[in-house]
Scaffold this motif. Sequence first.
Motif, PDB file in Angstrom:
ATOM      1  N   GLU A 130      -1.445   7.754  -1.210  1.00 39.32           N
ATOM      2  CA  GLU A 130      -2.444   7.729  -2.272  1.00 39.32           C
ATOM      3  C   GLU A 130      -3.583   6.759  -1.975  1.00 39.32           C
ATOM      4  O   GLU A 130      -4.584   6.748  -2.685  1.00 39.32           O
TER       5      GLU A 130
ATOM      6  N   LYS B 145      -7.408  -1.407  -3.699  1.00 32.61           N
ATOM      7  CA  LYS B 145      -7.519   0.015  -3.367  1.00 32.61           C
ATOM      8  C   LYS B 145      -8.398   0.129  -2.133  1.00 32.61           C
ATOM      9  O   LYS B 145      -9.442  -0.525  -2.045  1.00 32.61           O
ATOM     10  N   ARG B 146      -8.004   0.944  -1.164  1.00 33.53           N
ATOM     11  CA  ARG B 146      -8.738   1.016   0.095  1.00 33.53           C
ATOM     12  C   ARG B 146      -9.886   2.013   0.005  1.00 33.53           C
ATOM     13  O   ARG B 146      -9.660   3.226  -0.037  1.00 33.53           O
TER      14      ARG B 146
ATOM     15  N   ASN C   4     -11.451   0.216  -8.969  1.00 33.84           N
ATOM     16  CA  ASN C   4     -10.133  -0.354  -8.658  1.00 33.84           C
ATOM     17  C   ASN C   4      -9.089  -0.144  -9.752  1.00 33.84           C
ATOM     18  O   ASN C   4      -7.888  -0.237  -9.486  1.00 33.84           O
TER      19      ASN C   4
ATOM     20  N   GLU D 293      -7.407   1.980 -11.519  1.00 36.07           N
ATOM     21  CA  GLU D 293      -6.214   2.823 -11.430  1.00 36.07           C
ATOM     22  C   GLU D 293      -5.195   2.301 -10.424  1.00 36.07           C
ATOM     23  O   GLU D 293      -4.012   2.646 -10.493  1.00 36.07           O
ATOM     24  N   ALA D 294      -5.629   1.463  -9.491  1.00 42.24           N
ATOM     25  CA  ALA D 294      -4.704   0.927  -8.484  1.00 42.24           C
ATOM     26  C   ALA D 294      -3.768  -0.121  -9.057  1.00 42.24           C
ATOM     27  O   ALA D 294      -2.640  -0.277  -8.583  1.00 42.24           O
ATOM     28  N   CYS D 295      -4.225  -0.873 -10.047  1.00 44.03           N
ATOM     29  CA  CYS D 295      -3.381  -1.921 -10.651  1.00 44.03           C
ATOM     30  C   CYS D 295      -3.771  -2.124 -12.110  1.00 44.03           C
ATOM     31  O   CYS D 295      -4.261  -3.199 -12.475  1.00 44.03           O
TER      32      CYS D 295
ATOM     33  N   ASN E 166      -4.388  -7.717  -3.193  1.00 47.27           N
ATOM     34  CA  ASN E 166      -3.056  -7.336  -2.713  1.00 47.27           C
ATOM     35  C   ASN E 166      -2.352  -8.484  -1.993  1.00 47.27           C
ATOM     36  O   ASN E 166      -1.204  -8.338  -1.577  1.00 47.27           O
TER      37      ASN E 166
ATOM     38  N   CYS F 224       0.810  -1.204   0.000  1.00 43.52           N
ATOM     39  CA  CYS F 224       0.000   0.000   0.000  1.00 43.52           C
ATOM     40  C   CYS F 224       0.845   1.257   0.000  1.00 43.52           C
ATOM     41  O   CYS F 224       1.792   1.380   0.761  1.00 43.52           O
TER      42      CYS F 224
ATOM     43  N   ARG G  63      -3.571   3.576  -2.403  1.00 42.78           N
ATOM     44  CA  ARG G  63      -3.668   2.556  -3.440  1.00 42.78           C
ATOM     45  C   ARG G  63      -2.474   1.619  -3.331  1.00 42.78           C
ATOM     46  O   ARG G  63      -1.523   1.879  -2.595  1.00 42.78           O
ATOM     47  N   TYR G  64      -2.523   0.515  -4.107  1.00 39.24           N
ATOM     48  CA  TYR G  64      -1.494  -0.499  -4.017  1.00 39.24           C
ATOM     49  C   TYR G  64      -0.617  -0.463  -5.264  1.00 39.24           C
ATOM     50  O   TYR G  64      -1.112  -0.326  -6.380  1.00 39.24           O
TER      51      TYR G  64
END
Length: 402
Positions: A12, A387-388, A311, A313-315, A225, A8, A14-15
Amino acid sequence: MLIHTNHCNEKEGRYIPETVFELRKFVAPEFIIGVDARELAGRYAKNFGAAHILLVTGPDIIKAGWVADVTRSLGNEGVKCTVLSDVSPNPRDYEVMKGAEIYKEAGCDAIIAVGGGSPIDCAKGIGIVVSNERHILEFEGVDNVRIPAPPLICIPTTAGSAADVSQFAIINDTDRRVKIAIISKKIVPDISLCDPVPLTSMPPELTAHTGMDALVHSIEAYASNASSPVTDIHALESIRLISAYLPLAYHNPDHVGYRYKTMLGSLLAGLAFSNASLGAVHAMAHSLGGLSDLPHGKCNAILLDSVINYNFEACPERYEIIAQAMNADCSSQEPSDIKKNLLSAVQSLKTELNITERLRDLGISRDIIHSLAISAMRDPCLATNPKRPELRDLEHMYEEVF
């Protein structure tokens, strides 16, 4: 060995991928997959030293004749059997407790579950209640089962939940009207007899809902994650199999070959998510299903698009690989185009499976969205979302599919 994992970025929320040395474990039961695997039930019950089985199932499965095949196999090995068949879709806490009483009164020493996720989760619950002598709701969360359950043999009759190979059990808390997740390696079944033949009796709607559940399992496991190289292999092959063969099984329900491919896809998805866990789709679906009693797979299907959109944009690299596995167009180098084409592939699959409803079509009131989001925030599946989300993010995702 160097592997890629997700950590994390607190700033941001995000991961991001980071190369590290990291240990991973992988939990799985023994399983046999193939035509007529269900007929091995007696042999394995005897191998476990069982003298009296509690068989947990549902009325439709009895009507289809699959339970008779299993009881005959048990009888051939001299193993007695007591049948518990009044298990609801989305099994209730009181059904688990009743099943535990029946298990003790009958003098059972092992359990067989024949059915989809509901009978299997109920059977898991019964097992840990009788071994730990506590109420089923006391096991909510991660690693709260102290004493292993009695031997458990699973014979899945759907290609969806993969409860037959996972360390998850989902039970309805009827007082709070939420689904609780019990996660423990002590509830991993001892063996799964994965037989595609019983899948031929599944109606189209159940085929669609359970198949989408399996697809969401593999997508969320790959984006998790807590993913690893081992879970990635299972998740991606599952996505390929389900995307290709679920529509074929839906339109050709008697085709054992297509059913085998969807069962294999569900099995691989189960091995992936049991070890990488899940994400926001399942957290939100547990909340929605607990309050409304809607089919779990349908809830997942309705929510999937909105969660991918959130989600992505996080991965983005992971979702691009998912898009490739679903045979979506990934020729563009622009992440926005890849996301658009992935969402289009998901939508096309749902349309072909006749899953077109929005929440308002299912009688859900906009007024309960805040309550749904609060419940989803407490779900352990949210911990491994890439993403949290904040409470407002979950509310927005529910609103998007309203």
